[in-house]
Design a protein around this motif. Structure first.
Motif, mmCIF file in Angstrom:
data_model
loop_
_atom_site.group_PDB
_atom_site.id
_atom_site.type_symbol
_atom_site.label_atom_id
_atom_site.label_comp_id
_atom_site.label_asym_id
_atom_site.label_seq_id
_atom_site.Cartn_x
_atom_site.Cartn_y
_atom_site.Cartn_z
ATOM 1 N N VAL A 49 0.994 -0.980 -0.042
ATOM 2 C CA VAL A 49 0.053 0.082 -0.066
ATOM 3 C C VAL A 49 0.804 1.187 -0.054
ATOM 4 O O VAL A 49 1.829 1.336 0.668
ATOM 5 C CB VAL A 49 -0.939 0.119 1.527
ATOM 6 N N GLU A 50 0.464 2.210 -0.845
ATOM 7 C CA GLU A 50 1.304 3.498 -0.858
ATOM 8 C C GLU A 50 0.253 4.369 -1.200
ATOM 9 O O GLU A 50 -0.787 4.513 -1.906
ATOM 10 C CB GLU A 50 1.965 3.507 -2.123
ATOM 11 N N ASN A 51 0.367 5.702 -0.176
ATOM 12 C CA ASN A 51 -0.764 6.790 -0.332
ATOM 13 C C ASN A 51 -2.298 6.167 -0.307
ATOM 14 O O ASN A 51 -3.155 6.711 -1.139
ATOM 15 C CB ASN A 51 -0.454 7.533 -1.608
ATOM 16 N N GLY A 52 -2.495 5.246 0.586
ATOM 17 C CA GLY A 52 -3.887 4.661 0.627
ATOM 18 C C GLY A 52 -4.291 3.922 -0.381
ATOM 19 O O GLY A 52 -5.513 3.679 -0.602
ATOM 20 N N LYS A 53 -3.602 3.605 -1.251
ATOM 21 C CA LYS A 53 -3.844 2.648 -2.525
ATOM 22 C C LYS A 53 -3.169 1.412 -2.578
ATOM 23 O O LYS A 53 -1.773 1.504 -2.183
ATOM 24 C CB LYS A 53 -3.887 3.283 -3.941
ATOM 25 N N ILE A 54 -3.530 0.382 -3.293
ATOM 26 C CA ILE A 54 -2.864 -0.793 -3.342
ATOM 27 C C ILE A 54 -1.797 -0.411 -4.648
ATOM 28 O O ILE A 54 -2.272 -0.178 -5.804
ATOM 29 C CB ILE A 54 -3.596 -2.024 -3.725
ATOM 30 N N LYS A 55 -0.391 -0.451 -4.304
ATOM 31 C CA LYS A 55 0.576 -0.294 -5.476
ATOM 32 C C LYS A 55 0.835 -1.444 -6.111
ATOM 33 O O LYS A 55 1.195 -1.343 -7.260
ATOM 34 C CB LYS A 55 1.631 0.713 -4.882
ATOM 35 N N LYS A 56 1.020 -2.706 -5.135
ATOM 36 C CA LYS A 56 1.513 -3.654 -5.859
ATOM 37 C C LYS A 56 0.643 -4.943 -5.464
ATOM 38 O O LYS A 56 0.604 -4.933 -4.071
ATOM 39 C CB LYS A 56 2.985 -4.038 -5.628
ATOM 40 N N ALA A 57 0.296 -5.884 -6.087
ATOM 41 C CA ALA A 57 -0.506 -7.186 -5.735
ATOM 42 C C ALA A 57 0.484 -8.448 -6.169
ATOM 43 O O ALA A 57 0.603 -8.383 -7.210
ATOM 44 C CB ALA A 57 -1.774 -7.255 -5.980
ATOM 45 N N SER A 58 0.992 -9.253 -5.354
ATOM 46 C CA SER A 58 1.486 -10.472 -5.706
ATOM 47 C C SER A 58 0.795 -11.667 -5.228
ATOM 48 O O SER A 58 0.431 -11.631 -4.047
ATOM 49 C CB SER A 58 3.002 -10.288 -5.056
ATOM 50 N N PHE A 59 0.714 -12.600 -5.935
ATOM 51 C CA PHE A 59 -0.037 -13.950 -5.792
ATOM 52 C C PHE A 59 0.930 -14.994 -5.773
ATOM 53 O O PHE A 59 1.606 -15.423 -6.760
ATOM 54 C CB PHE A 59 -1.212 -13.989 -6.585
ATOM 55 N N PHE A 60 0.774 -15.637 -4.652
ATOM 56 C CA PHE A 60 1.760 -17.069 -4.536
ATOM 57 C C PHE A 60 0.771 -18.251 -4.360
ATOM 58 O O PHE A 60 -0.095 -18.311 -3.711
ATOM 59 C CB PHE A 60 2.346 -16.835 -3.349
ATOM 60 N N TYR A 61 0.987 -19.254 -5.545
ATOM 61 C CA TYR A 61 0.166 -20.439 -5.615
ATOM 62 C C TYR A 61 1.120 -21.393 -6.357
ATOM 63 O O TYR A 61 2.058 -20.990 -6.904
ATOM 64 C CB TYR A 61 -0.967 -20.101 -6.165
ATOM 65 N N ASP A 62 0.579 -22.780 -6.443
ATOM 66 C CA ASP A 62 0.987 -23.747 -7.282
ATOM 67 C C ASP A 62 0.449 -23.652 -8.740
ATOM 68 O O ASP A 62 -0.322 -24.071 -8.744
ATOM 69 C CB ASP A 62 0.947 -25.121 -6.501
ATOM 70 N N PRO A 63 1.306 -23.378 -9.374
ATOM 71 C CA PRO A 63 0.692 -23.298 -10.956
ATOM 72 C C PRO A 63 0.442 -24.637 -11.561
ATOM 73 O O PRO A 63 -0.303 -24.470 -12.649
ATOM 74 C CB PRO A 63 1.659 -22.295 -11.676
ATOM 75 N N SER A 64 0.883 -25.461 -11.067
ATOM 76 C CA SER A 64 0.777 -26.689 -11.522
ATOM 77 C C SER A 64 -0.616 -27.154 -11.600
ATOM 78 O O SER A 64 -1.335 -28.105 -12.450
ATOM 79 C CB SER A 64 1.378 -27.802 -11.034
ATOM 80 N N ILE A 65 -1.508 -26.371 -10.911
ATOM 81 C CA ILE A 65 -3.047 -26.814 -10.705
ATOM 82 C C ILE A 65 -3.701 -26.722 -12.107
ATOM 83 O O ILE A 65 -4.772 -27.131 -12.234
ATOM 84 C CB ILE A 65 -3.690 -26.331 -9.586
ATOM 85 N N PHE A 66 -3.065 -25.771 -12.710
ATOM 86 C CA PHE A 66 -3.499 -25.302 -14.161
ATOM 87 C C PHE A 66 -3.184 -26.144 -15.266
ATOM 88 O O PHE A 66 -3.364 -25.965 -16.428
ATOM 89 C CB PHE A 66 -3.227 -24.007 -14.572
ATOM 90 N N GLY A 67 -2.581 -27.329 -15.116
ATOM 91 C CA GLY A 67 -2.146 -28.076 -15.986
ATOM 92 C C GLY A 67 -0.695 -27.869 -16.405
ATOM 93 O O GLY A 67 -0.262 -28.533 -17.385
#
Length: 123
Positions: A104-122
């Motif tokens: 968060v920067e200046n009251g807004k989301i500046k960066k979103a990072s997502f962590f998961y196992d991509p193998s679930i998508f084949g």
């Protein structure tokens, strides 16, 4: 808004399924980062992030469930565990667990990072 307020608002909106409103918490120049090797690994700018969300949402045939955990805040970052269970048009049913980390920067989301196992998508 403080980081805690942004985190609380994001969790509330996601739990209500109001994802379009949740993206209103993002900065115009926000960056979204997926796992390495996943299509659209890095997306810059809220317009492109919204377009990516729309493409993802349109790829879903059926929602079976999911959850949004409580936010953990540390400084100007927060993390939210999320799960989803959905059937995608091209790859079938996927059950996913992920950690979503936001800056968060200046009251807004500046960066979103997502962590998961991509193998679930084949992959």
């Amino acid at each position: 808004m403080t980081t805690q307020e942004v985190a609380d608002k994001l969790v509330s909106l996601c739990r209500e399924g109001k994802y379009d409103e949740a993206y209103g918490l993002y900065a115009e120049d926000a960056v979204s980062v997926e796992m390495p090797g996943v299509p659209n690994e890095i997306t810059k700018g809220i317009d492109n992030i919204l377009k990516g969300f729309e493409n993802w949402a349109n790829s879903i045939e059926e929602h079976h469930g999911g959850s949004v955990g409580d936010a953990v805040v540390a400084g100007n970052h927060f993390m939210v565990p999320m799960t989803s269970d959905a059937t995608f048009k091209e790859i079938g049913r996927c059950k996913m667990e992920e950690l979503c980390v936001y800056e968060v920067e200046n009251g807004k989301i500046k960066k979103a990072s997502f962590f998961y196992d991509p193998s679930i998508f084949g992959g």
